[in-house]
Motif scaffolding. Structure first.
Motif, PDB file in Angstrom:
ATOM      1  N   GLN A  50       0.832  -1.189   0.000  1.00 60.98           N
ATOM      2  CA  GLN A  50       0.000   0.000   0.000  1.00 60.98           C
ATOM      3  C   GLN A  50       0.871   1.246   0.000  1.00 60.98           C
ATOM      4  O   GLN A  50       1.964   1.262   0.558  1.00 60.98           O
ATOM      5  N   ILE A  51       0.372   2.319  -0.586  1.00 60.61           N
ATOM      6  CA  ILE A  51       1.160   3.536  -0.665  1.00 60.61           C
ATOM      7  C   ILE A  51       1.108   4.331   0.621  1.00 60.61           C
ATOM      8  O   ILE A  51       1.861   5.271   0.808  1.00 60.61           O
ATOM      9  N   ASP A  52       0.247   3.947   1.545  1.00 54.58           N
ATOM     10  CA  ASP A  52       0.115   4.681   2.797  1.00 54.58           C
ATOM     11  C   ASP A  52       0.606   3.843   3.965  1.00 54.58           C
ATOM     12  O   ASP A  52       0.051   3.875   5.053  1.00 54.58           O
ATOM     13  N   ILE A  53       1.683   3.068   3.751  1.00 53.82           N
ATOM     14  CA  ILE A  53       2.233   2.227   4.801  1.00 53.82           C
ATOM     15  C   ILE A  53       2.533   3.069   6.036  1.00 53.82           C
ATOM     16  O   ILE A  53       3.156   4.123   5.956  1.00 53.82           O
ATOM     17  N   ASP A  54       2.078   2.590   7.179  1.00 59.13           N
ATOM     18  CA  ASP A  54       2.291   3.272   8.449  1.00 59.13           C
ATOM     19  C   ASP A  54       3.476   2.625   9.147  1.00 59.13           C
ATOM     20  O   ASP A  54       3.408   1.456   9.526  1.00 59.13           O
ATOM     21  N   ALA A  55       4.556   3.361   9.326  1.00 61.01           N
ATOM     22  CA  ALA A  55       5.752   2.822   9.964  1.00 61.01           C
ATOM     23  C   ALA A  55       5.812   3.171  11.442  1.00 61.01           C
ATOM     24  O   ALA A  55       6.848   3.053  12.072  1.00 61.01           O
ATOM     25  N   SER A  56       4.691   3.605  12.009  1.00 61.20           N
ATOM     26  CA  SER A  56       4.700   3.980  13.419  1.00 61.20           C
ATOM     27  C   SER A  56       4.702   2.760  14.336  1.00 61.20           C
ATOM     28  O   SER A  56       5.021   2.857  15.515  1.00 61.20           O
ATOM     29  N   PRO A  86       6.401  -6.359  12.774  1.00 68.70           N
ATOM     30  CA  PRO A  86       6.000  -6.637  11.389  1.00 68.70           C
ATOM     31  C   PRO A  86       4.488  -6.685  11.214  1.00 68.70           C
ATOM     32  O   PRO A  86       3.751  -7.140  12.098  1.00 68.70           O
ATOM     33  N   ARG A  87       4.041  -6.210  10.065  1.00 64.30           N
ATOM     34  CA  ARG A  87       2.622  -6.270   9.714  1.00 64.30           C
ATOM     35  C   ARG A  87       2.383  -7.118   8.473  1.00 64.30           C
ATOM     36  O   ARG A  87       1.234  -7.318   8.088  1.00 64.30           O
ATOM     37  N   CYS A 117       8.046  -0.447   0.194  1.00 65.89           N
ATOM     38  CA  CYS A 117       7.382  -1.698   0.547  1.00 65.89           C
ATOM     39  C   CYS A 117       7.414  -1.848   2.058  1.00 65.89           C
ATOM     40  O   CYS A 117       7.950  -0.987   2.769  1.00 65.89           O
ATOM     41  N   TYR A 118       6.871  -2.938   2.551  1.00 67.91           N
ATOM     42  CA  TYR A 118       6.852  -3.152   3.999  1.00 67.91           C
ATOM     43  C   TYR A 118       8.249  -3.407   4.562  1.00 67.91           C
ATOM     44  O   TYR A 118       8.537  -3.056   5.705  1.00 67.91           O
ATOM     45  N   PHE A 119       9.128  -4.006   3.802  1.00 67.31           N
ATOM     46  CA  PHE A 119      10.512  -4.148   4.257  1.00 67.31           C
ATOM     47  C   PHE A 119      11.158  -2.782   4.425  1.00 67.31           C
ATOM     48  O   PHE A 119      11.889  -2.535   5.386  1.00 67.31           O
ATOM     49  N   ASP A 120      10.887  -1.886   3.492  1.00 69.64           N
ATOM     50  CA  ASP A 120      11.422  -0.529   3.562  1.00 69.64           C
ATOM     51  C   ASP A 120      10.950   0.181   4.828  1.00 69.64           C
ATOM     52  O   ASP A 120      11.629   1.070   5.350  1.00 69.64           O
ATOM     53  N   ALA A 121       9.769  -0.219   5.333  1.00 60.77           N
ATOM     54  CA  ALA A 121       9.210   0.379   6.552  1.00 60.77           C
ATOM     55  C   ALA A 121       9.463  -0.495   7.784  1.00 60.77           C
ATOM     56  O   ALA A 121       8.847  -0.283   8.833  1.00 60.77           O
ATOM     57  N   TYR A 122      10.369  -1.481   7.658  1.00 58.28           N
ATOM     58  CA  TYR A 122      10.762  -2.362   8.768  1.00 58.28           C
ATOM     59  C   TYR A 122       9.599  -3.219   9.272  1.00 58.28           C
ATOM     60  O   TYR A 122       9.562  -3.582  10.451  1.00 58.28           O
ATOM     61  N   GLN A 123       8.680  -3.576   8.410  1.00 57.64           N
ATOM     62  CA  GLN A 123       7.489  -4.278   8.878  1.00 57.64           C
ATOM     63  C   GLN A 123       7.194  -5.560   8.108  1.00 57.64           C
ATOM     64  O   GLN A 123       6.062  -6.020   8.041  1.00 57.64           O
ATOM     65  N   SER A 124       8.227  -6.179   7.541  1.00 52.34           N
ATOM     66  CA  SER A 124       8.059  -7.409   6.778  1.00 52.34           C
ATOM     67  C   SER A 124       8.877  -8.517   7.416  1.00 52.34           C
ATOM     68  O   SER A 124      10.015  -8.305   7.842  1.00 52.34           O
ATOM     69  N   LEU A 125       8.291  -9.719   7.461  1.00 52.20           N
ATOM     70  CA  LEU A 125       8.985 -10.880   8.013  1.00 52.20           C
ATOM     71  C   LEU A 125       8.674 -12.088   7.149  1.00 52.20           C
ATOM     72  O   LEU A 125       7.512 -12.397   6.897  1.00 52.20           O
ATOM     73  N   ASP A 176      13.492 -20.541  10.097  1.00 48.33           N
ATOM     74  CA  ASP A 176      14.457 -19.463   9.883  1.00 48.33           C
ATOM     75  C   ASP A 176      13.735 -18.248   9.306  1.00 48.33           C
ATOM     76  O   ASP A 176      12.859 -18.377   8.438  1.00 48.33           O
ATOM     77  N   ALA A 177      14.106 -17.074   9.785  1.00 44.57           N
ATOM     78  CA  ALA A 177      13.400 -15.852   9.404  1.00 44.57           C
ATOM     79  C   ALA A 177      14.328 -14.875   8.691  1.00 44.57           C
ATOM     80  O   ALA A 177      15.522 -14.773   9.019  1.00 44.57           O
ATOM     81  N   TYR A 178      13.748 -14.141   7.753  1.00 45.06           N
ATOM     82  CA  TYR A 178      14.455 -13.132   6.978  1.00 45.06           C
ATOM     83  C   TYR A 178      13.531 -11.917   6.857  1.00 45.06           C
ATOM     84  O   TYR A 178      12.313 -12.039   6.994  1.00 45.06           O
ATOM     85  N   PRO A 179      14.072 -10.736   6.563  1.00 42.19           N
ATOM     86  CA  PRO A 179      13.221  -9.545   6.507  1.00 42.19           C
ATOM     87  C   PRO A 179      12.419  -9.397   5.223  1.00 42.19           C
ATOM     88  O   PRO A 179      11.517  -8.565   5.146  1.00 42.19           O
ATOM     89  N   CYS A 180      12.717 -10.216   4.225  1.00 45.74           N
ATOM     90  CA  CYS A 180      12.056 -10.092   2.929  1.00 45.74           C
ATOM     91  C   CYS A 180      12.195 -11.412   2.199  1.00 45.74           C
ATOM     92  O   CYS A 180      13.234 -12.087   2.302  1.00 45.74           O
ATOM     93  N   ALA A 181      11.171 -11.793   1.438  1.00 44.00           N
ATOM     94  CA  ALA A 181      11.219 -13.040   0.681  1.00 44.00           C
ATOM     95  C   ALA A 181      12.312 -13.020  -0.378  1.00 44.00           C
ATOM     96  O   ALA A 181      12.797 -14.072  -0.802  1.00 44.00           O
ATOM     97  N   SER A 182      12.701 -11.830  -0.800  1.00 41.98           N
ATOM     98  CA  SER A 182      13.730 -11.700  -1.830  1.00 41.98           C
ATOM     99  C   SER A 182      15.124 -11.558  -1.247  1.00 41.98           C
ATOM    100  O   SER A 182      16.082 -11.321  -1.985  1.00 41.98           O
ATOM    101  N   LEU A 183      15.232 -11.670   0.071  1.00 44.11           N
ATOM    102  CA  LEU A 183      16.540 -11.563   0.727  1.00 44.11           C
ATOM    103  C   LEU A 183      16.830 -12.835   1.522  1.00 44.11           C
ATOM    104  O   LEU A 183      17.261 -12.785   2.678  1.00 44.11           O
TER     105      LEU A 183
END
Length: 365
Positions: free
Chosen positions: A13-19, A23-24, A264-272, A279-286
């Motif tokens: 979404q273009i209105d990602i809330d990083a407050s 992760p969301r 994206c949500y990774f850019d806003a620190y909200q992706s897992l 095992d966990a990573y911050p983004c499916a592409s990383l």
């Protein structure tokens, strides 16, 4: 029943809330097994056959649900439909939690029979389908494990989804092979009738992908321009309209006067992203050793997750050219995973975004 939402990992979404502090967006790789052997697969799908169990899936959902009032779950892989029993259990569990969550599935669609399509609709799962072009292109890039082409099966799957009343988002990887067929992909999407929009994903040289598979920025822009014009022609001739997701985001910003603060949500620190073993990573592409966050089954995994997500994002430096660009507010910047995998470069994505910016601002002729 969980509500349907966007259909691809690019459809942030273009209105990602990083407050928030947790992760969301939760990406569950429910299996690394796959019935295709895409020549560029960054996840090396099908090279091993790990399947996520209920203990890992439940733990991941519980952690995200504790930290976010609402969240999104994306089911991916591999080919996630190979672990369909777990998918159903995930949906039922989220429903029982009463969580404000949307669930989406990214699939190659080859396994979607009429029965599976009906079941996906009943479960309320949003569907994204990966397809790179017409048979002459897609069969080469996305063959079955035995080498024969997959396009016919994909199209049948999309038709079955259409008959079940499900619109799909289409994700197409831009490679040196596929860019030349963007206009024909638009024709195919319009013909199918239930493609709500197309997302374009520039190839990343990870996994089976390599630098020589990447398209040139100039050819990418040239063929994307032709594809946009083709979509305009089809819409004007009474055909099913074909929309590009990025164009819709930009138009929304222009209409509302907003600013795109995050790519994206990774850019806003909200992706897992969680693998079958936890095992966990911050983004499916990383999915890379440098970005491993730990294992969600570890007792204290969640204690410092916010700090680790911020550290992961900050370790990837956005190119200076992007940070000083006058169109950053509309573009949102490059994909961080793309910048990492291309050793700091963002030329191909920039070429795509510039065409879209010119189109939405009326300067593309």
């Amino acid at each position: 029943m969980p509500k349907q939402a966007g259909v691809t990992d690019q459809d942030a979404q273009i209105d990602i809330d990083a407050s928030g502090t947790h992760p969301r967006t939760l990406i569950l790789w429910v299996t690394t097994d796959c019935n295709l052997r895409c020549v560029y697969c960054y996840a090396n799908g099908g090279d091993n056959k790990a399947y996520m169990g209920w203990d890992v899936a439940k733990r991941a959902i519980d952690l995200v649900a504790e930290g976010a009032d609402c969240f999104k779950v994306q089911l991916a892989g591999g080919e996630p439909l190979l672990n369909f029993g777990l998918i159903e259990r995930i949906v039922f569990y989220i429903h029982d939690l009463g969580a404000d969550a949307s669930i989406q599935l990214q699939t190659n669609a080859t396994l979607i029979s009429p029965a599976i399509a009906s079941r996906l609709r009943a479960l309320g799962i949003g569907v994204g389908v990966s397809l790179d072009g017409v048979p002459a292109i897609n069969d080469h890039l996305r063959p079955f494990a035995d080498g024969h082409g997959s396009t016919h099966s994909v199209i049948n799957g999309i038709r079955n989804l259409r008959d079940a009343g499900i619109s799909v988002g289409m994700t197409s990887v831009l490679s040196s092979t596929s860019v030349k067929g963007l206009s024909s992909l638009v024709d195919l999407a319009s013909y199918l009738g239930n493609v709500a929009g197309i997302s374009l994903d520039p190839l990343r040289p990870l996994g089976r992908g390599s630098c020589d598979m990447m398209p040139s920025p100039h050819l990418t822009a040239e063929h994307l321009y032709k594809a946009i014009k083709r979509s305009e022609y089809l819409a004007g001739s009474g055909g099913n309209p074909v929309r590009f997701r990025e164009v819709e985001r930009m138009r929304c910003l222009l209409k509302t006067g907003g600013v795109r603060r995050y790519r994206c949500y990774f850019d806003a620190y909200q992706s897992l992203m969680v693998c079958p073993n936890g095992d966990a990573y911050p983004c499916a592409s990383l999915h890379h050793p440098d970005f491993r966050l730990g294992n969600i089954l570890e007792p204290r995994f969640w204690d410092t997750i916010s700090e680790r997500l911020r550290d992961a994002r900050r370790s990837i430096k956005t190119p200076h050219k992007c940070m000083t660009c006058s169109e950053l507010w509309l573009c949102g910047g490059p994909c961080p995973a793309g910048v990492f995998s291309r050793a700091g470069g963002a030329e191909i994505e920039c070429a795509v975004k510039r065409v879209f910016v010119k189109y939405v601002t009326g300067s593309l002729h």
